[in-house]
Scaffold this active site. Sequence first.
Site, mmCIF file in Angstrom:
data_model
loop_
_atom_site.group_PDB
_atom_site.id
_atom_site.type_symbol
_atom_site.label_atom_id
_atom_site.label_comp_id
_atom_site.label_asym_id
_atom_site.label_seq_id
_atom_site.Cartn_x
_atom_site.Cartn_y
_atom_site.Cartn_z
ATOM 1 N N PRO A 16 0.843 -1.202 0.000
ATOM 2 C CA PRO A 16 0.000 0.000 0.000
ATOM 3 C C PRO A 16 0.873 1.244 0.000
ATOM 4 O O PRO A 16 1.763 1.382 0.834
ATOM 5 C CB PRO A 16 -0.786 -0.132 1.309
ATOM 6 C CG PRO A 16 0.109 -0.935 2.205
ATOM 7 C CD PRO A 16 0.853 -1.883 1.307
ATOM 8 N N CYS A 111 4.224 3.774 8.667
ATOM 9 C CA CYS A 111 4.428 4.969 7.848
ATOM 10 C C CYS A 111 5.286 5.998 8.588
ATOM 11 O O CYS A 111 4.984 6.368 9.723
ATOM 12 C CB CYS A 111 3.093 5.593 7.477
ATOM 13 S SG CYS A 111 3.254 7.113 6.505
ATOM 14 N N LYS A 149 0.721 -3.815 9.012
ATOM 15 C CA LYS A 149 1.954 -3.557 8.264
ATOM 16 C C LYS A 149 2.833 -2.645 9.115
ATOM 17 O O LYS A 149 2.400 -1.570 9.523
ATOM 18 C CB LYS A 149 1.689 -2.905 6.915
ATOM 19 C CG LYS A 149 2.955 -2.766 6.064
ATOM 20 C CD LYS A 149 2.650 -2.277 4.660
ATOM 21 C CE LYS A 149 3.907 -2.341 3.787
ATOM 22 N NZ LYS A 149 4.999 -1.469 4.234
ATOM 23 N N ASN A 213 8.754 -7.573 3.230
ATOM 24 C CA ASN A 213 8.655 -6.392 2.371
ATOM 25 C C ASN A 213 9.997 -5.657 2.360
ATOM 26 O O ASN A 213 10.582 -5.411 3.411
ATOM 27 C CB ASN A 213 7.541 -5.479 2.899
ATOM 28 C CG ASN A 213 7.405 -4.169 2.139
ATOM 29 O OD1 ASN A 213 7.102 -3.143 2.719
ATOM 30 N ND2 ASN A 213 7.630 -4.179 0.841
ATOM 31 N N GLY A 214 10.474 -5.328 1.154
ATOM 32 C CA GLY A 214 11.700 -4.542 1.033
ATOM 33 C C GLY A 214 12.593 -4.976 -0.095
ATOM 34 O O GLY A 214 13.137 -6.088 -0.067
ATOM 35 N N ASP A 215 12.709 -4.148 -1.125
ATOM 36 C CA ASP A 215 13.686 -4.311 -2.212
ATOM 37 C C ASP A 215 13.385 -5.448 -3.185
ATOM 38 O O ASP A 215 14.251 -5.798 -3.994
ATOM 39 C CB ASP A 215 15.102 -4.510 -1.665
ATOM 40 C CG ASP A 215 15.615 -3.328 -0.870
ATOM 41 O OD1 ASP A 215 15.089 -2.215 -1.086
ATOM 42 O OD2 ASP A 215 16.513 -3.505 -0.034
ATOM 43 N N GLY A 237 6.728 -3.297 -3.461
ATOM 44 C CA GLY A 237 6.400 -1.877 -3.455
ATOM 45 C C GLY A 237 7.002 -1.175 -4.657
ATOM 46 O O GLY A 237 6.386 -1.087 -5.725
ATOM 47 N N ARG A 238 8.208 -0.681 -4.502
ATOM 48 C CA ARG A 238 8.843 0.069 -5.592
ATOM 49 C C ARG A 238 9.048 -0.773 -6.846
ATOM 50 O O ARG A 238 9.173 -0.237 -7.944
ATOM 51 C CB ARG A 238 10.177 0.648 -5.110
ATOM 52 C CG ARG A 238 10.006 1.814 -4.145
ATOM 53 C CD ARG A 238 11.330 2.386 -3.685
ATOM 54 N NE ARG A 238 12.089 1.437 -2.879
ATOM 55 C CZ ARG A 238 13.298 1.671 -2.394
ATOM 56 N NH1 ARG A 238 13.899 2.816 -2.652
ATOM 57 N NH2 ARG A 238 13.911 0.768 -1.662
#
Length: 338
Positions: A16, A111, A149, A213-215, A237-238
């Site tokens: 998200p 966040c 999250k 989550n991450g990379d 994500g990205r």
Amino acid sequence: MSFWQTLPKPFFAMAPMKDVTDPAFRALIAKYGAPDVFWTEFVSADGLYHTREIAKMADSENPLMRDLRYDAAVERPIVAQIFSSKPEMIAYAAKLVAAQGFDGVDLNMGCPDRSVEKQGAGAALIKTPEIARALIRAAKTSGLPVSVKTRVGYNKETLDEWLQAILEEHPAALALHLRTRKEMSLVPAKWELMRKAVEMRNRISPETLLIGNGDVESVEEGKRLAAETGCDGVMVGRGMFGNPWVFAGPSRSNLEESGQRFDLEGPPVHSIEEKLDALVELAHSFEAIVPSKNFSILKKHIKAFVTGFPGAAELRAKLMDAECATDLERTVRDNPVY
């Protein structure tokens, strides 16, 4: 049984992201390769509560409800992400989400935005685990499966305290961004910490699904990391930026038929024309589906789609001046790189 128990392993979820995973972007992702779980951008639970009366008085739609629109025909299962530091607001928003037909509700506890943290929400909750626990209990009153999250810590890794507090509330799923709040996204994600998280989960709340989550840039990379760490799912994500095909993964037959290069160890390589066509499609969908938002929000997508090829910088500069989808499409079609 909630949808979480029906997912393949490892499953893949879209991360998200505010002003990214809006209905228009989710529609594009759904078309080119849907994830196993869709996620909305986050919405303020406090805002949903306080604007409801204003909307009633004006006999109009609550403007924040626009961020909770979704296409049930193609976006399933879908989780709505909300944030607050007040249990009563989370309870209200979670029940509202349930009434909208969402499959799950997610609490944002990671966040780093300062305006969110000033409310005691987002990553600030890492410093107040008792409040975080109360929020999870409040969300469960909706009847929806509740997920969280978050990050591995605030200024430093504190999984022993923070993750334990969350797991003791037995959420259906927990997405762990493998960086601290202090690290933001400035350092590589520490996937080695997922092994520790898995061990804690197995001991405290075996039924909770863990999502790393991450990379992660591809399905193949996500599968490898899941196998190495033991997590149940992977959040991207990205890796979605400029690549709506990311969840589809490489397909030898499809790539051979289209004449594209392929590498089964990495993501498929799409042509410049395909990327630009996808950007144009996103721009038109954005205007049609989320007309309330400023068109300039698409600039982050322009940067992602228009890169890595000769003439990209020049075309990108021109597209940044586009004020509507028609302008953007005309600039794309008239450019010699297309």
